[in-house]
Write an enzyme that holds these catalytic residues in place. Structure first.
Site, mmCIF file in Angstrom:
data_model
loop_
_atom_site.group_PDB
_atom_site.id
_atom_site.type_symbol
_atom_site.label_atom_id
_atom_site.label_comp_id
_atom_site.label_asym_id
_atom_site.label_seq_id
_atom_site.Cartn_x
_atom_site.Cartn_y
_atom_site.Cartn_z
ATOM 1 C CE1 TYR A 161 42.605 41.679 29.901
ATOM 2 C CE2 TYR A 161 40.350 40.488 29.588
ATOM 3 C CZ TYR A 161 41.501 40.335 29.835
ATOM 4 O OH TYR A 161 42.132 39.117 30.275
ATOM 5 C CG ASP A 208 52.854 36.071 33.642
ATOM 6 O OD1 ASP A 208 52.065 35.113 33.958
ATOM 7 O OD2 ASP A 208 52.342 37.075 32.922
ATOM 8 C CG HIS A 243 49.145 37.660 34.459
ATOM 9 N ND1 HIS A 243 49.996 37.767 33.205
ATOM 10 C CD2 HIS A 243 47.974 37.951 34.256
ATOM 11 C CE1 HIS A 243 48.851 37.750 32.318
ATOM 12 N NE2 HIS A 243 47.945 38.027 32.676
#
Length: 673
Positions: free
Chosen positions: A451, A615, A647
């Site tokens: 991430y 999203d 999302h």
């Protein structure tokens, strides 16, 4: 500047619900699903994941209010879900008796709406809450007042139209509201900029405005501290993701709390708690970056600066989270990506600390039952191979009462977990975890996940989906703790901000190279996956080092960094990435923007791009345009877009099962063939 940075022939795909873009989406998604569903492993994985995600043995996590345990639950019979409650005594039994508060499947059918649960905000010691529902799973939601005793929405009660609202109770007849009140009331990021005090029976548009943020800010909001004897009303202004101003209300005035802009602050029983993102020199003392401070709130407002240091980071440790109970602060500390727990009590002699006895390996999550009225707290324990446990604990004691434990969704016996360290390009050690078979010989198919942004820490966690969809099929799972995340506190995050963004990508590349050098895997067998900011990560790394990978799964990603700040909530992330309209900042953003750095002249690993039409945080145009551009360049790219899900990419368990089954079928096809 990369070629085509200004001219964009795929701009038409940013029209989220346009007929032509949706027709393109349908063709792409159908082709991807058809191809992947024909893979030999797909049906087995899909069935396993549906069973796991709809299992009645999952842990029903709860929120406590008024002596009840509230839970939101989805399964095969309740696709949209049930909001329900039970008693603490029932919760301790094997099969609690639940009382249904709201059946979302019935509500959606009755109102002909695609409702997805977004949560509830309870009135402290009250019989009301504010229920949030979104259409299709987006961040924008409607808000309705709910009567907990009548188990029904309040006729003529508080209600907000669809928006990215923030609301909090002041008292039973008053709420603080930050919402879309018409032209000029939203920031450039699409969040509310006005905070209003809305009294029952009055018109929202006429409610007094307590505060107005700037249009360029992230947003504003308000809340109430209900602690008896220490009741305060707070208003905040968030200038960016990492800077904010905090005000305490004093009659008709707002008094600004003199903390650093990049520090977070809140009150706990009359103490002001300050979490530092940067070092702070004040009152003749210097407090380090990442420290947790406490001082008497009333004295601080008078100008006194007598700070107690509740936590100071080390080279390997940082503060992961703070849990507040009636008489204690529980500091969840992350030390070399492993959690430990410290309990603090404020006494006449100062703050007293003790270590809580918890397992040395794995991850902990801590949450209070009631931060004002109870010293009980929930402790969640998890790691890669041990099914997650939920325990009930009490401040001042090491005793844990196990309430729930996940079943073993896969056989963990054949596997082991090891932590390695890679060396990034600038010499920084970067840790990562490897979950692999104990008897593995030679390079194996491996999935590298990362991430690297927004202070998010990636910690060990138990995943039945990863076990059933990947490990059981012979895969190795690698979790990278790269800079940009919060694993080692603010310094680790800030090392990859804006002009230093490449640092996160260098770290990820270093982990991939290290795993290959150790013989864990090979470029032919290595895939990478990331979502949102992690989608940007794998997109950038793919463009820079395609030779290291043979598969890329890029989920709900940012990819067009020239226009990200103009799409949905993108403007709120300029504190992370920078402003592409500034030529000097675009110069460094352009070097890694995946959409602008893919080329027909290079060979890339096969890509699966996934996103959601609903999203409303990261625009689906990022993934759409990237797929179209790379396909036109001649690259092998599969594109799958779910029409719901926000999302998260999926709005219910069945959609999640399909999304992950497609993903693992793709990875197995690429990395095990």
């Amino acid at each position: 500047m990369p070629k085509n940075a200004e001219h964009d022939p795929y701009l038409w795909l940013e029209d989220v619900s346009g007929d032509a873009p949706l027709e393109w989406v349908r063709r792409q998604a159908a082709a991807a699903a058809d191809q992947l569903q024909r893979q030999p492993q797909f049906d087995t994985i899909h069935a396993r994941l549906r069973t796991i995600l709809n299992s009645q043995d999952r842990i029903p996590y709860v929120t406590v209010h008024g002596g009840w345990y509230y839970n939101f639950w989805r399964d095969a019979g309740h696709v949209r879900g049930l909001w329900r409650r039970t008693t603490p005594q029932q919760y301790r039994t094997q099969e609690p008796v639940w009382e249904t508060m709201l059946d979302l499947d019935a509500l959606a059918a009755g109102e002909d709406e695609n409702w997805v649960w977004s949560g509830a905000v309870f009135l402290h010691h009250g019989d009301r809450c504010l229920v949030s529902l979104s259409r299709g799973g987006g961040d924008a939601h409607v808000l309705r007042e709910y009567d907990l005793d009548a188990k029904a929405f309040v006729s003529g009660g508080f209600m907000l139209s669809e928006a990215k609202s923030q609301a909090a109770w002041r008292d039973r007849d008053t709420i603080f509201v930050a919402t879309d009140c018409g032209p000029g009331t939203l920031t450039q990021s699409g969040y509310p900029r006005t905070v209003r005090e809305w009294r029952r029976g009055t018109v929202l548009a006429e409610a007094p405005v307590l505060f107005e943020a700037d249009a360029a800010d992230l947003g504003a909001g308000a809340c109430m501290d209900f602690t008896p004897g220490h009741q305060y009303e707070f208003v905040w202004r968030s200038m960016t993701f990492y800077t904010n101003e905090l005000y305490v209300r004093d009659g008709a005035s707002l008094i600004r709390i003199a903390k650093p802009d990049d520090a977070n602050a809140y009150t706990v029983r009359g103490q002001l708690i300050i979490e530092l993102r940067s070092g702070w020199q004040i009152g003749g003392a210097v407090y380090p970056q990442g420290a947790l401070l406490a001082t008497e709130f009333a004295a601080f407002l008078r100008g006194e600066r007598n700070m107690a240091v509740l936590f100071a980071p080390s080279a390997t440790s940082s503060l992961d989270e703070v849990c507040v109970t009636r008489s204690a602060l529980l500091l969840n500390v992350l030390d070399n990506v492993k959690n430990r727990l410290i309990e603090l009590h404020h006494t006449p002699d100062g703050w007293q600390a003790r270590d809580v006895a918890v397992p040395a390996m794995g991850s902990l999550e801590v949450s209070p039952l009631d931060a004002i009225d109870s010293d009980d707290y929930f402790l969640t324990l998890t790691d890669f191979l041990t099914p997650t446990t939920l325990a009930l604990c009490h401040a001042g004691s090491d005793e844990r009462i196990e309430l729930r434990r996940l079943p073993a969704y896969f056989d963990a016996a054949p596997y082991r977990v090891r932590q390695f360290s890679a060396t990034s390009r600038d010499g920084t050690p970067v840790p990562y975890f490897a979950v692999q078979p104990k008897d593995a010989v030679g390079p194996q198919p491996a999935l590298l996940y990362g991430y690297g942004g927004f202070e998010v820490s990636l910690k060990p966690y138990y995943s039945g989906a990863t076990g059933a969809g990947w490990l059981e099929h012979g895969g190795i799972y690698l979790l990278a703790n790269i800079r940009g995340g919060g694993e080692f506190g603010p310094r680790w995050h800030q090392a990859a901000l804006k002009e230093n963004r490449q640092t996160a990508y260098d770290d990820f590349i270093a982990v991939a190279e290290d795993a290959i050098a150790r013989g864990l895997t090979s470029p032919r067998q290595l895939g990478m996956m990331g979502g949102s900011n992690g989608g940007l990560l794998v997109g950038a790394v793919m463009a820079q080092r395609p030779d290291l990978f043979n598969a890329v799964v890029c989920q709900v990603p940012l990819l067009d960094m020239r226009r990200y700040h103009k799409l949905l909530a993108g403007a709120s992330w300029m504190g992370e990435y920078g402003d592409p309209d500034d030529p000097l900042q675009w110069e460094y953003i352009a070097r890694y923007s995946p959409y602008h750095n893919v080329s027909a002249q290079r060979t890339y690993p096969r890509v699966l791009l996934t996103t959601s039409t609903r999203d409303d945080r990261v625009h689906p145009g990022h993934a759409r345009k990237m797929a179209a551009r790379m396909q036109d360049q001649g690259h092998d790219v599969l594109y799958w877009e779910n029409t719901e899900g926000g999302h998260a990419g999926a709005a219910n368990n069945d959609q999640q099962a399909l999304m992950w089954a497609l993903t693992y079928a793709f990875l197995l096809q690429q990395l095990k063939a």
